[in-house]
Each structure stands twice: as structure tokens, then as C-alpha cells.
Design a protein around this motif. Structure first.
Motif, mmCIF file in Angstrom:
data_model
loop_
_atom_site.group_PDB
_atom_site.id
_atom_site.type_symbol
_atom_site.label_atom_id
_atom_site.label_comp_id
_atom_site.label_asym_id
_atom_site.label_seq_id
_atom_site.Cartn_x
_atom_site.Cartn_y
_atom_site.Cartn_z
ATOM 1 N N ALA A 37 0.850 -1.143 0.053
ATOM 2 C CA ALA A 37 0.036 0.002 0.106
ATOM 3 C C ALA A 37 0.920 1.329 0.103
ATOM 4 O O ALA A 37 1.973 1.152 0.517
ATOM 5 N N VAL A 38 0.296 2.265 -0.451
ATOM 6 C CA VAL A 38 0.955 3.522 -0.869
ATOM 7 C C VAL A 38 0.321 4.871 -0.338
ATOM 8 O O VAL A 38 -0.981 4.612 -0.747
ATOM 9 N N GLY A 39 0.664 5.760 0.354
ATOM 10 C CA GLY A 39 -0.104 6.912 0.522
ATOM 11 C C GLY A 39 0.659 7.990 0.216
ATOM 12 O O GLY A 39 1.892 8.019 0.276
ATOM 13 N N VAL A 40 0.131 8.970 -0.528
ATOM 14 C CA VAL A 40 0.914 10.254 -0.893
ATOM 15 C C VAL A 40 -0.047 11.621 -0.668
ATOM 16 O O VAL A 40 -1.337 11.660 -0.885
ATOM 17 N N ARG A 41 0.503 12.674 -0.464
ATOM 18 C CA ARG A 41 -0.305 13.815 -0.021
ATOM 19 C C ARG A 41 0.293 14.868 -1.139
ATOM 20 O O ARG A 41 1.402 15.157 -1.378
ATOM 21 N N GLY A 42 -0.893 15.344 -1.587
ATOM 22 C CA GLY A 42 -0.592 16.525 -2.705
ATOM 23 C C GLY A 42 -1.126 17.905 -2.051
ATOM 24 O O GLY A 42 -1.285 17.947 -0.707
ATOM 25 N N LYS A 43 -0.969 18.927 -2.802
ATOM 26 C CA LYS A 43 -1.302 20.121 -2.385
ATOM 27 C C LYS A 43 -2.811 20.445 -2.042
ATOM 28 O O LYS A 43 -3.117 21.099 -1.331
ATOM 29 N N ASP A 44 -3.761 20.021 -2.758
ATOM 30 C CA ASP A 44 -5.099 20.020 -2.422
ATOM 31 C C ASP A 44 -5.837 18.602 -2.352
ATOM 32 O O ASP A 44 -7.063 18.607 -2.492
ATOM 33 N N ALA A 46 -4.977 13.993 -1.236
ATOM 34 C CA ALA A 46 -4.425 12.935 -0.653
ATOM 35 C C ALA A 46 -4.848 11.599 -1.170
ATOM 36 O O ALA A 46 -6.047 11.485 -1.294
ATOM 37 N N VAL A 47 -3.880 10.468 -1.499
ATOM 38 C CA VAL A 47 -4.286 9.492 -2.142
ATOM 39 C C VAL A 47 -3.819 8.122 -1.019
ATOM 40 O O VAL A 47 -2.637 8.202 -0.605
ATOM 41 N N VAL A 48 -4.508 7.175 -1.216
ATOM 42 C CA VAL A 48 -3.999 5.859 -0.675
ATOM 43 C C VAL A 48 -4.289 4.758 -1.705
ATOM 44 O O VAL A 48 -5.643 5.021 -2.499
ATOM 45 N N LEU A 49 -3.454 4.083 -1.865
ATOM 46 C CA LEU A 49 -3.432 2.980 -2.929
ATOM 47 C C LEU A 49 -2.875 1.580 -2.423
ATOM 48 O O LEU A 49 -1.995 1.535 -1.719
ATOM 49 N N SER A 50 -3.946 0.668 -2.688
ATOM 50 C CA SER A 50 -3.400 -0.671 -2.258
ATOM 51 C C SER A 50 -3.636 -1.863 -3.453
ATOM 52 O O SER A 50 -4.431 -1.499 -4.466
ATOM 53 N N GLN A 51 -2.968 -2.859 -3.303
ATOM 54 C CA GLN A 51 -2.920 -4.051 -4.335
ATOM 55 C C GLN A 51 -4.375 -4.477 -3.844
ATOM 56 O O GLN A 51 -4.939 -4.632 -2.670
ATOM 57 N N ALA A 135 -1.157 -1.836 9.687
ATOM 58 C CA ALA A 135 -0.667 -0.711 9.649
ATOM 59 C C ALA A 135 -1.697 0.259 9.028
ATOM 60 O O ALA A 135 -2.095 -0.431 7.809
ATOM 61 N N THR A 136 -1.932 1.235 9.624
ATOM 62 C CA THR A 136 -3.131 2.065 9.216
ATOM 63 C C THR A 136 -2.628 3.089 8.630
ATOM 64 O O THR A 136 -2.016 4.192 9.314
ATOM 65 N N THR A 137 -2.948 3.604 7.182
ATOM 66 C CA THR A 137 -2.638 5.001 6.684
ATOM 67 C C THR A 137 -3.954 5.718 6.624
ATOM 68 O O THR A 137 -4.774 5.318 5.663
ATOM 69 N N LEU A 138 -4.171 6.822 7.228
ATOM 70 C CA LEU A 138 -5.314 7.587 6.933
ATOM 71 C C LEU A 138 -4.935 9.020 6.390
ATOM 72 O O LEU A 138 -3.778 9.502 6.204
ATOM 73 N N ILE A 139 -6.160 9.080 5.531
ATOM 74 C CA ILE A 139 -6.125 10.338 4.745
ATOM 75 C C ILE A 139 -7.329 11.192 5.033
ATOM 76 O O ILE A 139 -8.426 10.736 5.259
ATOM 77 N N SER A 140 -7.249 12.573 4.816
ATOM 78 C CA SER A 140 -8.521 13.542 4.894
ATOM 79 C C SER A 140 -8.260 14.791 4.404
ATOM 80 O O SER A 140 -6.917 15.102 4.241
ATOM 81 N N TYR A 161 2.993 12.144 7.384
ATOM 82 C CA TYR A 161 3.680 12.074 6.288
ATOM 83 C C TYR A 161 3.257 12.990 4.989
ATOM 84 O O TYR A 161 2.493 13.289 4.752
ATOM 85 N N LYS A 162 4.541 12.991 4.018
ATOM 86 C CA LYS A 162 4.126 13.610 2.642
ATOM 87 C C LYS A 162 4.000 12.247 1.823
ATOM 88 O O LYS A 162 3.039 12.599 0.891
ATOM 89 N N GLY A 163 4.452 11.310 1.965
ATOM 90 C CA GLY A 163 4.316 10.034 1.241
ATOM 91 C C GLY A 163 4.651 9.140 2.222
ATOM 92 O O GLY A 163 5.892 9.108 2.921
ATOM 93 N N THR A 164 4.214 7.939 2.145
ATOM 94 C CA THR A 164 4.496 6.658 3.123
ATOM 95 C C THR A 164 4.045 5.488 2.220
ATOM 96 O O THR A 164 3.429 5.294 1.404
ATOM 97 N N ALA A 165 4.400 4.287 2.743
ATOM 98 C CA ALA A 165 4.431 2.887 2.282
ATOM 99 C C ALA A 165 4.199 1.920 3.197
ATOM 100 O O ALA A 165 4.762 2.077 4.331
ATOM 101 N N ALA A 166 3.492 0.639 3.034
ATOM 102 C CA ALA A 166 3.427 -0.173 3.981
ATOM 103 C C ALA A 166 3.381 -1.485 3.104
ATOM 104 O O ALA A 166 2.699 -1.665 2.119
ATOM 105 N N GLY A 167 3.918 -2.725 3.588
ATOM 106 C CA GLY A 167 4.030 -3.960 3.079
ATOM 107 C C GLY A 167 5.180 -4.517 2.742
ATOM 108 O O GLY A 167 6.394 -4.140 3.298
#
Length: 424
Positions: A37-44, A46-51, A135-140, A161-167
Motif C-alpha cells: 500500500a502507498v499513501g501520498v499527500r498532494g497540495k489539494d 491525498a491518495v491511498v492505493l493498495s493492491q 498498519a493504518t494509513t489515514l487521509i483527509s 507524512y508527505k508520502g509513505t508505504a506499508a508492506g
């Protein structure tokens, strides 16, 4: 060591090395699930992505997910044991609902992350509990501070984080994100660019191509669910069609990158000299190599693009994907050959410089023949070292270093096959 077994059985007892083995095993459970899983924060946004892996063909794919909506404004991806993930997500939903009931507004992401971390930390202190293996990655998208991205681990530690990952490939993903987000407060671009970075990161570290059914994406500050213009401040999952459209955009962007590289190479190839000022040197090895490079460069430029593919199984979507892959192969092979020609030209031009330093404006004679033979041998050695394998490997390293999407790049064998068919 057999004595360690005693510490293994008690979550509340430190080992002689100051370790809590059961907590460490909870971290191993995250890796054992074999889900990245990957999490990335943008300017406006935020995204979480998982297999997304469906272990059995009889399972309804819509019931398999590692992405959960906690409240209208907060979502998360939980990586690790799916049973623990579902239980922990329900606890998170309960905490968010209680906060809304008590205070009359949605629970902020940072407050929820702190609360979940506190719960996880308590689970490391009670002998009748065990830590959650997730591992819990939260966005809002907070109305005051903007996009937020937090990660909580089984030990009860949380941080933004600005960007993170787990797995299983967490460190490789973090290294990739560090390169892309170096000296930046957030990922650049709009929500499409942030999604692209997340998919690129996952594709790069896993070295695989994803179908729209093999990944799931959660986003805040993304497209409106009704398809109208503007963005949606709340949390939502992207549909499979939206994911497929995004992946096709990355394929198109990859082709544009390859063709831009090829055009740059063609510029340098065309600018290289082909004929010496002294025609007595016309048939020497270096000038012969330069003329051959000019011919090869013109040949690659004149080759017609063949992007026809057989009718693909799966309908128009798979057909469009197959056609983009063929265009990608065509662009990649042209860049590969252009790089080979450019390197051969560079070797020949070095030969000219060395030869000029020996001759000093004069002509070859018995006194400098030995030195000229050494220069000729050096040219032959350099040309022999410019192989398809070396070029392919160097281009791969360069692309990965620049953070480009390389998941669907063709194999070396496919590139060589393309070149052979164009020489016939």
C-alpha cells in the motif's frame, strides 16, 4: 535461543535485549499479508492505493478490500491481516462517530490517528490482549490545514507524512517516494498527478503491470462522484473505469517521454560530422563508424511505425491497452537504437580527438604508426562494449532514477525483435 520462547509468550515482558517479541511479530504480520500500500499527500488532495488480490475465483471481488471509509471526510488503507483490518476499521468508525456525537463536527484526521495509536499502544501493555497486525494509513482534507496523511503502526506510534508505504517492499517504496518528494512539502500537480505518482511507485517497486481490478484507490480532494466539474472534499474510492482511465494516461505519458528522449538523441546524431576535412582520412575507422551511425540514425527515423495488434480478448478496453503497449514498444525500441548510435558516435568522435592530438596537423608516418594503432584498438574496444544488454540496463537505471513509470516497458528480447524486423 530457547530462553527467548518465554518472552515470546508474554506481550508485557521485555526480553533481555529490551524487545517485545509479540509486537515485532505484529509488524511481521503486516509483511506476511503480501499486500503493498502507498499513501501520498498532494497540495489539494491525498491518495491511498493498495493492491487487490482475490484469492479464489468464487469470491465476489467487491467484498475484498483493504480501503475503508471511516467518516465522510476520513478514509484509510489497512495493510496486514484482513480480519484485523476489518475489526480495527470498525473500531475507528465507532471512535469517529462518538466524536461527532459529542462535539458536533467530524473528527479530524490527526485526532483520529492519535486515538487509534493510543488504542494500539494499550494493546501492547495488557497480557489478555494482542496487538492488531495492521498498519493504518489515514487521509483527509481538513478545512483548516488542508490534506493530511497519517500512519499508525501496531506499537502505537503515529506520525504525519508527505508520502509513505506499508508492506513487503516498504523500504523500496519509501526510497522511491523520497527521490520524488525531495525538498518538496507535498507531491506536485493536481489529483491526477498524485494518483500517477502512487501508481508509479507501486509499479516500480513491484516491477509489474496492474489491471484495473488489481488495485484500489481511495482519495480526498478528487473527482466528484457524480462526474461533474470540480473536486470532492470528502473521501471516496475511485471506480474501476476511473482507475483504468488513469492507467491509460500513464501509458500515454510514458510514450511521450520515450519519444522526447528519441528526438533529443536524433538532434545530436544529426549534428555529428560524417566526412573529414582531409579526404585522405575518409576510409579510416573512426570516420567510417560516423558515416554508418548517420545512416543508421536516418534509417530508424524513416522506419514507419507499426502499431497494429491482433484483436485482444476482453473488449474495447483491452484492445486500447494492447495498442498503447505496441506504441510503447515502438517508441522504446527507437530510443534504444538512438542511444546505441549516439554512444557509437561519441566513441568515434573521441577517436578523432585522440588522433588529432597525435598527428598535430600532420600526416601519419612511421614515427606515429604505433600510437595510431593503439587509438584504433581503443575505438574497436569501445564499440565492442556498446551492446544491447548494456544499453538496456543503463536506460532502465536512468528511468527508475528519474521516477518514471516503467512497469510496462518491453523486454530486451522484444526490443531486439523489433530492430530485426526493421532491418529486413
Amino acid at each position: 535461543m530457547a530462553g527467548n520462547a518465554g518472552y515470546d509468550r508474554h506481550i508485557t515482558i521485555f526480553s533481555e535485549q529490551g524487545r517485545l517479541f509479540q509486537v515485532e511479530y505484529a509488524f511481521k504480520a503486516i509483511t506476511a499479508a503480501n499486500i503493498m500500500a502507498v499513501g501520498v499527500r498532494g497540495k489539494d488532495c491525498a491518495v491511498v492505493l493498495s493492491q487487490k488480490k482475490v484469492p479464489d475465483k468464487l469470491i465476489d471481488p467487491s467484498s475484498v478490500s483493504h480501503i475503508f471509509q471511516i467518516s465522510p471526510s476520513v478514509g484509510c488503507v489497512m495493510t496486514g491481516s484482513i480480519a484485523d483490518a476489518r475489526a480495527f476499521s470498525q473500531r475507528a468508525q465507532s471512535e469517529a462517530a462518538d466524536f461527532k456525537y459529542k462535539y458536533g463536527y467530524e473528527m479530524p484526521c490527526d485526532a483520529l490517528a492519535k486515538r487509534l495509536a493510543n488504542i494500539s499502544q494499550v494493546y501492547t501493555q495488557r497480557a489478555y490482549m494482542r496487538p492488531y497486525g495492521v498498519a493504518t494509513t489515514l487521509i483527509s482534507l481538513d478545512s483548516e490545514v488542508g490534506p493530511q496523511l497519517f500512519k499508525c503502526d501496531p506499537a502505537g506510534y503515529y506520525v504525519g507524512y508527505k508520502g509513505t508505504a506499508a508492506g513487503p517492499k516498504q523500504q523500496e517504496a519509501l526510497n522511491h517516494l523520497e527521490k520524488k518528494l525531495k525538498n518538496k512539502d507535498h507531491a506536485p500537480g493536481d489529483w491526477k498527478d498524485v494518483v500517477e505518482l502512487a501508481i508509479t511507485t507501486l509499479s516500480t517497486v513491484l516491477s509489474m503491470d496492474f489491471k484495473k481490478t488489481e488495485i484500489e484507490i481511495g482519495i480526498v480532494g478528487g473527482p466528484r462522484p457524480d462526474g461533474k466539474e470540480g473536486t470532492h472534499a470528502g473521501f471516496r474510492r475511485l471506480t474501476e473505469d476511473e482507475i483504468d482511465e488513469s492507467v491509460n494516461e500513464y501509458r500515454t505519458a510514458r510514450v511521450a517521454e520515450l519519444l522526447a528522449d528519441f528526438r533529443t538523441l536524433q538532434y545530436y546524431i544529426a549534428a555529428a560530422p560524417c566526412n573529414p576535412t582531409d579526404m585522405d582520412d575518409y576510409y579510416t575507422e573512426g570516420w567510417a563508424a560516423l558515416r554508418q551511425c548517420a545512416l543508421d540514425g536516418q534509417h530508424i527515423l524513416n522506419c514507419a511505425a507499426d502499431v497494429t495488434v491482433p484483436c485482444a480478448m476482453g473488449g474495447p478496453e483491452e484492445q486500447a491497452k494492447a495498442e498503447l503497449k505496441q506504441v510503447n514498444l515502438d517508441a522504446y525500441a527507437r530510443r534504444h537504437e538512438g542511444q546505441k548510435i549516439y554512444l557509437r558516435q561519441a566513441a568515434a568522435q573521441r577517436w578523432i580527438e585522440w588522433r588529432d592530438q597525435i598527428l598535430l596537423g600532420g600526416r601519419p608516418h612511421s614515427g606515429n604508426q604505433a600510437q595510431l594503432r593503439v587509438v584504433d584498438q581503443q575505438l574497436r574496444a569501445e564499440l565492442a562494449a556498446i551492446t544491447d544488454e548494456v544499453i538496456y540496463s543503463e536506460l532502465q537505471v536512468s528511468d527508475i532514477g528519474m521516477g518514471r513509470w516503467t512497469a510496462e516497458d518491453p523486454s530486451l528480447r522484444a526490443v531486439q525483435r523489433w530492430v530485426r524486423t526493421r532491418r529486413c
